[in-house]
Enzyme design. Structure first.
Site: not given
Ligand code: 9WN
Length: 458
Positions: A190, A422
């Site tokens: 993103d 993550e």
């Protein structure tokens, strides 16, 4: 960019140490996926991402397949249960049980319930990279109950094919077969600096007025996108939503249209998987084989840049390649039909100081030597296990087992030291973003289970 020497990891030294460390990783990974299971799918993270995400579910499926076949099958069925009538698979399927304020932008923002083509569940209206057919094929290959595994393929195949048809018929804006993405969120990467230029054209007059970012409650501000970028994400998504998620004349009315190398690489990779699936269930594999070849060729002619020695994204409004080197541009390595004349420069770029596979760590998400590189801000530099796992597959595919081994060791080391974070700071190796992140665990389980299969076979 100088890198700290990797610290010694005593728990990975020696055969017994390695065995015990891998056992620990396995147990922790299984525990995490059990904890993140929400009844029919796995949330990427209990805190930051409390719903079902599309490509996350595909990666999670690969990690469930070796030890939890039914869950793996259910994970994909539940995602495709929210497929729209036009074939698109939404990037988020919202759980009605999660409070509205848990995630932004939530179902009230996307308003899928106002669109005729949408399913009963409330969802977003954009897509993510189509890794799903590949995941379904992995589930089938790992299934001990062969009859059930074939039944699973027969049920999921029409859904997968419909998603690929949507991409071919509605998203081939450039006319060469490649699917265009309409939002940075569709890329999966993103916040990549590759989107700075096309995103910069998006007007966001009200900024984030009236909206509350929920991500910053769970993660450090310097590891997430800025408010300026968030306001543009929201403006772009609102404009697509307000058009009724209409794909007619996207070039005429939509500000962000990009052909992305990662999206199209996994599209081609999955198209090959669809051909395998079709052959097993008695459907015709030829259209899939054909489309896979068209995609590989279009990737080569449209997105390969000899000067960069890698693939770049193409901005369809500007009509040119975006000169930003993201790890997405190395992923075509997973395609078996990629000519050796392109494999060689890609491997050289992966080993160069820009990405630095050779120095024993993980590949960063963005060129370390570029001014936009930011080692902790998401997708602007940190290392992600899913991208490293894809490149690892590509290196094995093209006979670079030595480099693949380096990457595998780097992935296991990162997970051992920091847990299933993550993403990871590629300079000092520390963990960033959410803790207990599902695909980090799932893909580590996949790595470990493949080695197990090999040693059992031996
Ligand atoms: C928006 C869930 C998702 C991943 C994406 C990653 C991030 C969401 C966000 O988290 O995106 O879709 O809120 O930042 O960029 O790849 O699928 O893990």
């Amino acid at each position: 960019m100088p890198r700290a020497a990797p610290a010694a990891t005593p728990e990975l030294d020696g055969d017994v140490g390695t065995f015990l460390a891998e056992q620990r990783l396995w147990r922790r990974g299984v525990r995490l996926l059990v904890d993140n299971w929400a009844g029919s799918y796995t949330v990427p993270s209990r805190t930051l991402y409390p719903h079902q995400w599309s490509w996350d579910s595909a990666f999670v499926t690969m990690g469930l397949a070796p030890w939890a076949q039914r869950r793996a099958q259910l994970e994909l069925h539940s995602l495709f249960g929210a497929q729209w009538a036009d074939g698109r698979v939404p990037h988020i399927v919202f759980s009605a049980e999660v409070p509205l304020e848990a995630y932004f932008p939530g179902p009230d923002f996307w308003r899928s319930d106002r669109v005729a083509a949408s399913p009963a569940a409330r969802t977003s209206g954009i897509v993510q990279p189509p890794v799903h057919a590949r995941a379904a094929w992995e589930v089938y290959l790992r299934g001990a109950d062969r009859k059930r595994a074939r039944e699973f393929l027969s049920r999921i195949y029409p859904r997968l094919a419909a998603y690929h048809r949507y991409l071919a018929e509605r998203r081939d804006i450039g006319g060469y077969g490649l699917a265009a993405i309409t939002h940075p969120w569709e890329s999966g990467l993103d916040n990549s600096p590759a989107w700075d230029e096309p995103l910069g054209r998006v007007a966001s007059p009200g900024g984030l007025d009236g909206y509350v970012r929920r991500d910053l409650a769970h993660t450090a501000e310097d590891e997430r996108p800025t408010d300026t970028d968030y306001a543009r994400y929201v403006a772009l998504a609102s404009s697509y939503r307000d058009s009724g998620y209409c794909d007619d004349d996207l070039a005429g009315h939509h500000a962000f249209l990009v052909e992305d190398p990662l999206f199209n690489t996994v599209y081609a990779w999955s198209e090959r998987a669809l051909a395998e699936i079709a052959a097993v269930i008695g459907a015709d594999p030829r259209p899939h084989t054909h489309r896979a070849a068209v995609l590989t060729e279009a990737l080569r002619t449209r997105l390969y840049d000899p000067e960069a020695g890698m693939f770049l994204a193409r901005d369809l409004h500007a009509g040119e390649l975006i000169r930003a080197r993201s790890i997405a541009g190395l992923t075509p390595l997973i395609l078996p039909d990629l000519p050796e004349a392109l494999v060689r420069p890609l491997v050289a770029t992966a080993c160069s100081p820009r990405f630095g596979i050779d120095d024993g760590g993980l590949l960063p998400s963005f060129d370390r030597t570029a001014p936009a590189f930011d080692k902790r801000r998401y997708w602007r530099g940190p290392a992600w296990l899913n991208l490293n796992w894809l490149i690892w597959q590509g290196l094995r595919e093209h006979g670079r087992a030595d480099l693949a081994g380096v990457l595998r060791a780097g992935m296991l080391r990162a997970a051992s030291r920091c847990g299933y974070r993550e993403y990871f700071d590629p300079v000092d190796g520390s963990g960033c973003g959410s803790r207990d992140f599902s695909w980090s665990a799932a893909l580590t389980l996949d790595l470990l289970s493949r080695a197990r299969r090999r040693s059992v076979a031996a």
